[in-house]
Design an enzyme around this catalytic site. Structure first.
Site, PDB file in Angstrom:
ATOM      1  N   SER A  47      50.181  39.958 124.267  1.00  0.00           N
ATOM      2  CA  SER A  47      51.235  40.522 123.426  1.00  0.00           C
ATOM      3  C   SER A  47      51.947  41.667 124.142  1.00  0.00           C
ATOM      4  O   SER A  47      53.178  41.783 124.072  1.00  0.00           O
ATOM      5  CB  SER A  47      50.627  41.026 122.105  1.00  0.00           C
ATOM      6  OG  SER A  47      51.592  41.684 121.324  1.00  0.00           O
ATOM      7  N   GLY A  52      55.508  44.666 125.246  1.00  0.00           N
ATOM      8  CA  GLY A  52      55.217  46.044 125.617  1.00  0.00           C
ATOM      9  C   GLY A  52      54.287  46.701 124.611  1.00  0.00           C
ATOM     10  O   GLY A  52      53.852  46.077 123.640  1.00  0.00           O
ATOM     11  N   GLN A  55      53.255  51.082 120.033  1.00  0.00           N
ATOM     12  CA  GLN A  55      52.873  52.410 119.545  1.00  0.00           C
ATOM     13  C   GLN A  55      52.214  53.177 120.688  1.00  0.00           C
ATOM     14  O   GLN A  55      51.249  52.700 121.275  1.00  0.00           O
ATOM     15  CB  GLN A  55      51.902  52.306 118.374  1.00  0.00           C
ATOM     16  CG  GLN A  55      51.573  53.650 117.742  1.00  0.00           C
ATOM     17  CD  GLN A  55      50.620  53.499 116.567  1.00  0.00           C
ATOM     18  OE1 GLN A  55      49.712  52.672 116.601  1.00  0.00           O
ATOM     19  NE2 GLN A  55      50.816  54.293 115.529  1.00  0.00           N
ATOM     20  N   GLU A  72      42.347  53.478 122.734  1.00  0.00           N
ATOM     21  CA  GLU A  72      41.622  52.934 123.889  1.00  0.00           C
ATOM     22  C   GLU A  72      41.774  51.430 124.009  1.00  0.00           C
ATOM     23  O   GLU A  72      41.834  50.877 125.110  1.00  0.00           O
ATOM     24  CB  GLU A  72      40.133  53.306 123.826  1.00  0.00           C
ATOM     25  CG  GLU A  72      39.392  52.889 125.093  1.00  0.00           C
ATOM     26  CD  GLU A  72      38.080  53.608 125.302  1.00  0.00           C
ATOM     27  OE1 GLU A  72      37.271  53.113 126.105  1.00  0.00           O
ATOM     28  OE2 GLU A  72      37.850  54.659 124.672  1.00  0.00           O
ATOM     29  N   ARG A  73      41.873  50.713 122.898  1.00  0.00           N
ATOM     30  CA  ARG A  73      42.090  49.254 122.971  1.00  0.00           C
ATOM     31  C   ARG A  73      43.406  48.940 123.669  1.00  0.00           C
ATOM     32  O   ARG A  73      43.480  48.057 124.520  1.00  0.00           O
ATOM     33  CB  ARG A  73      42.116  48.648 121.551  1.00  0.00           C
ATOM     34  CG  ARG A  73      40.811  48.040 121.114  1.00  0.00           C
ATOM     35  CD  ARG A  73      40.965  47.281 119.800  1.00  0.00           C
ATOM     36  NE  ARG A  73      41.281  45.883 120.019  1.00  0.00           N
ATOM     37  CZ  ARG A  73      42.408  45.285 119.695  1.00  0.00           C
ATOM     38  NH1 ARG A  73      43.396  45.955 119.135  1.00  0.00           N
ATOM     39  NH2 ARG A  73      42.580  44.002 119.907  1.00  0.00           N
ATOM     40  N   ARG A 109      38.904  50.382 112.516  1.00  0.00           N
ATOM     41  CA  ARG A 109      38.881  49.043 113.104  1.00  0.00           C
ATOM     42  C   ARG A 109      38.715  47.972 112.037  1.00  0.00           C
ATOM     43  O   ARG A 109      37.955  48.125 111.084  1.00  0.00           O
ATOM     44  CB  ARG A 109      37.702  48.913 114.081  1.00  0.00           C
ATOM     45  CG  ARG A 109      37.866  49.585 115.396  1.00  0.00           C
ATOM     46  CD  ARG A 109      36.534  49.703 116.101  1.00  0.00           C
ATOM     47  NE  ARG A 109      35.758  48.466 116.039  1.00  0.00           N
ATOM     48  CZ  ARG A 109      34.452  48.409 116.260  1.00  0.00           C
ATOM     49  NH1 ARG A 109      33.779  49.510 116.517  1.00  0.00           N
ATOM     50  NH2 ARG A 109      33.817  47.253 116.211  1.00  0.00           N
TER      51      ARG A 109
END
Length: 280
Positions: A47, A52, A55, A72-73, A109
């Site tokens: 994605s 890009g 956020q 971090e993801r 999460r």
């Protein structure tokens, strides 16, 4: 900081979005999450390659570069996607802020399991010296909810792993805490998983097996609906043997009763049972 404060942290109008070299970024040392789903990371990377990073991640400046505060993801997926720079907001934060934001992000999460949620509440309490009430206020939850989740940390490792892996729910885990013997708890947990018991089925089983009436006066009022799996077994035996069958449990013991109305029915049942065991 509350969840709402976390969002304002990212969206402050006076903060500029910067392009930061990905090689200068390091993980948050207070990040409670130790594992990331590789398949989901690669999906996010695809994605990012197409659209890009929508956020910006949030960073704190350090002597050696930058530490991730939130995102971090996205950072890991950007690495997989081959990006050399990522959009980021650089904030001035204390170690305490870093700890709290990392834990709160972890709690947001979608794939968070009940054990991880409970561990995050415990980490907030231990690292920031907070009470259950203070944690509840920060996260807009009730104190009893926090207390109930924390109870899951009392499960033995063998059962805790079943909740962590999604084999049982957090509600199953809390119900099992009513079983004091660890080996019995594990046996019941495995049976509940194997037979796909609902939380209600498990509650009824635990109540029937481990919560005996306190007095004779209570006995008359002590009636518990049979768990679904017992009713299913009664129906199967009735169909198999052509007789009414009752399965009862009390004080960790069980009894199976076959009903017959004549000597002929009795002999037929005995013959069927004998024939069954001959072939086993």
């Amino acid at each position: 900081m509350s969840n709402h404060q976390d969002q304002r942290l990212i969206l402050d109008a006076d903060e500029k979005i910067q392009k930061i070299n990905i090689q200068a970024i390091k993980a948050n040392p207070y990040q409670p999450r130790k594992t990331f789903d590789d398949e989901r990371l690669h999906d996010l990377a695809k994605s990012i390659q197409l659209h890009g990073i929508l956020q910006p991640i949030v960073l704190r400046k350090t002597i050696a570069g930058y530490n991730i505060v939130v995102g971090e993801r996205r950072y890991r997926a950007a690495n997989i996607a081959g990006l050399t720079e990522v959009p980021a907001i650089v904030k001035s934060l204390t170690d305490k802020d870093m700890m709290e934001l990392a834990i709160i992000e972890n709690l947001q999460r979608e794939d968070l399991n009940a054990i991880e949620e409970a561990e995050s509440y415990r980490k907030l309490m231990d690292d920031l010296n907070l009470t259950q009430q203070e944690v509840a206020q920060r996260l807009s939850k009730s104190r009893p909810y926090i207390a109930n989740m924390l109870r899951l940390l009392n499960l033995p490792q063998s059962v805790s792993s079943m909740v962590r892996d999604g084999v049982l729910s957090g509600a199953h885990g809390r119900t099992l805490l009513g079983v004091k013997d660890t080996q019995q708890m594990l046996r019941i947990a495995k049976q509940a998983s194997r037979e796909s018991w609902s939380v209600r089925d498990l509650e009824k089983y635990v109540t029937t097996q481990f919560e005996a009436p306190k007095s004779k006066a209570d006995l008359a009022q002590y009636t518990v609906t049979k768990p679904k799996f017992i009713r299913q077994q009664e129906r199967q035996l009735k169909e198999q043997y052509g007789a009414n069958v009752a399965i009862t449990t009390k004080n960790k013991k069980g009894q199976i009763t076959f009903e017959f109305k004549s000597e002929a029915e009795f002999k037929r049942l005995i013959h069927q049972l004998n024939e069954k065991y001959k072939h086993e």
